[in-house]
Design an enzyme around this catalytic site. Sequence first.
Site, PDB file in Angstrom:
ATOM      1  N   GLU A 265       7.569   2.631  -6.400  1.00 52.58           N
ATOM      2  CA  GLU A 265       7.794   2.044  -5.069  1.00 52.58           C
ATOM      3  C   GLU A 265       7.866   3.148  -4.011  1.00 52.58           C
ATOM      4  OE1 GLU A 265       7.735  -0.070  -2.875  1.00 52.58           O
ATOM      5  OE2 GLU A 265       9.114  -1.696  -3.238  1.00 52.58           O
ATOM      6  N   ASP A 266       7.580   2.808  -2.769  1.00 55.91           N
ATOM      7  CA  ASP A 266       7.697   3.799  -1.692  1.00 55.91           C
ATOM      8  C   ASP A 266       9.139   3.956  -1.232  1.00 55.91           C
ATOM      9  OD1 ASP A 266       7.705   1.240  -0.577  1.00 55.91           O
ATOM     10  OD2 ASP A 266       6.260   1.690   1.002  1.00 55.91           O
TER      11      ASP A 266
ATOM     12  N   LYS B 245      17.147   4.023   0.597  1.00 56.65           N
ATOM     13  CA  LYS B 245      17.954   3.885   1.816  1.00 56.65           C
ATOM     14  C   LYS B 245      19.147   2.992   1.469  1.00 56.65           C
ATOM     15  CE  LYS B 245      15.187   2.938   5.528  1.00 56.65           C
ATOM     16  NZ  LYS B 245      14.657   1.969   6.538  1.00 56.65           N
TER      17      LYS B 245
ATOM     18  N   ASP C 139      14.872  -0.488   0.509  1.00 53.03           N
ATOM     19  CA  ASP C 139      15.652  -0.677   1.727  1.00 53.03           C
ATOM     20  C   ASP C 139      16.702  -1.760   1.438  1.00 53.03           C
ATOM     21  OD1 ASP C 139      15.908  -0.171   4.596  1.00 53.03           O
ATOM     22  OD2 ASP C 139      14.932  -2.081   4.945  1.00 53.03           O
TER      23      ASP C 139
ATOM     24  N   PHE D 206      13.847   4.554  10.470  1.00 52.85           N
ATOM     25  CA  PHE D 206      12.599   3.908  10.064  1.00 52.85           C
ATOM     26  C   PHE D 206      11.618   4.997   9.665  1.00 52.85           C
ATOM     27  CE2 PHE D 206       8.651   1.726   9.908  1.00 52.85           C
ATOM     28  CZ  PHE D 206       9.028   0.570   9.233  1.00 52.85           C
TER      29      PHE D 206
ATOM     30  N   ARG E 215       0.368   6.076   7.661  1.00 52.34           N
ATOM     31  CA  ARG E 215       0.381   6.216   6.195  1.00 52.34           C
ATOM     32  C   ARG E 215      -0.226   7.558   5.765  1.00 52.34           C
ATOM     33  NH1 ARG E 215       1.732   1.255   3.902  1.00 52.34           N
ATOM     34  NH2 ARG E 215       0.932  -0.607   4.935  1.00 52.34           N
TER      35      ARG E 215
ATOM     36  N   ASP F  49       4.266   3.068   6.397  1.00 50.97           N
ATOM     37  CA  ASP F  49       3.664   2.740   7.689  1.00 50.97           C
ATOM     38  C   ASP F  49       4.641   2.169   8.695  1.00 50.97           C
ATOM     39  OD1 ASP F  49       3.971   0.173   6.279  1.00 50.97           O
ATOM     40  OD2 ASP F  49       2.848  -0.640   7.968  1.00 50.97           O
TER      41      ASP F  49
ATOM     42  N   LYS G  68       0.814  -1.190   0.000  1.00 53.62           N
ATOM     43  CA  LYS G  68       0.000   0.000   0.000  1.00 53.62           C
ATOM     44  C   LYS G  68       0.863   1.261   0.000  1.00 53.62           C
ATOM     45  CE  LYS G  68      -2.804  -2.574   3.267  1.00 53.62           C
ATOM     46  NZ  LYS G  68      -3.144  -2.686   4.678  1.00 53.62           N
ATOM     47  N   GLY G  69       2.123   1.086   0.317  1.00 55.89           N
ATOM     48  CA  GLY G  69       3.016   2.207   0.605  1.00 55.89           C
ATOM     49  C   GLY G  69       3.154   3.264  -0.477  1.00 55.89           C
TER      50      GLY G  69
END
Length: 177
Positions: A101-102, A133, A105, A154, A167, A161, A45-46
């Site tokens: 993409e959000d 990141k 990582d 984070f 969110r 989220d 959902k990001g």
Amino acid sequence: MSETKNAIGKILFTEEQIKERAEELGKEITEAYRGEELVLIGTLKGAIIWMADIMKRIDLDTQIDFITASSYGGRTSTSGIVKITKDVELDLTDKHVLIVEDIVDSGVTLSRLIEYLKERNAKSVKICTLLDKPSRRITDVKPDYVGFEVEDLFIIGYGLDYDQKYRNLPYISYLEQ
Ligand code: IMP
Ligand code: MG
């Protein structure tokens, strides 16, 4: 009074900064794919807010779809096992695909997604991520379009989220741990 409110850190990027960056990247993407059709695939959902920002700034013949990739493991890290729980509905055969993409990582989720979308016969698969990141990368995934680079924090807000919360924050922040 919600105690989780206290856990939000400083604002890293405001909505205005994000929209300005979307404008720049939208132009770059439009130039890069000039004359081609493009399928934007947002990761649920990001990436929903970022997807909305970026798609309206791409001036091409475009289709959109969404995919959900779930990774098993803890709340703040990726375990390495990636499962697709909501699939793309469009036919991707011979299509240029841009994954929206959000955050990248470890890169585990994305490397699996790229592999999967190539199996669906996409002509090309590239990545447009809101956040990168790089300090946490354990794969050789390199996003093609990056909104902003972030430190090893984070991140929450603007779609991202922690335990399904935050969110809806209209800016990017991080969790005070
Ligand atoms: P990766 O597979 O480790 O690259 O990350 C997979 C997914 O974990 C990302 O697409 C995010 O949805 C989530 N994630 C990674 N880092 C963060 C973070 O800092 N905040 C919120 N979600 C994150
Ligand atoms: Mg994600």
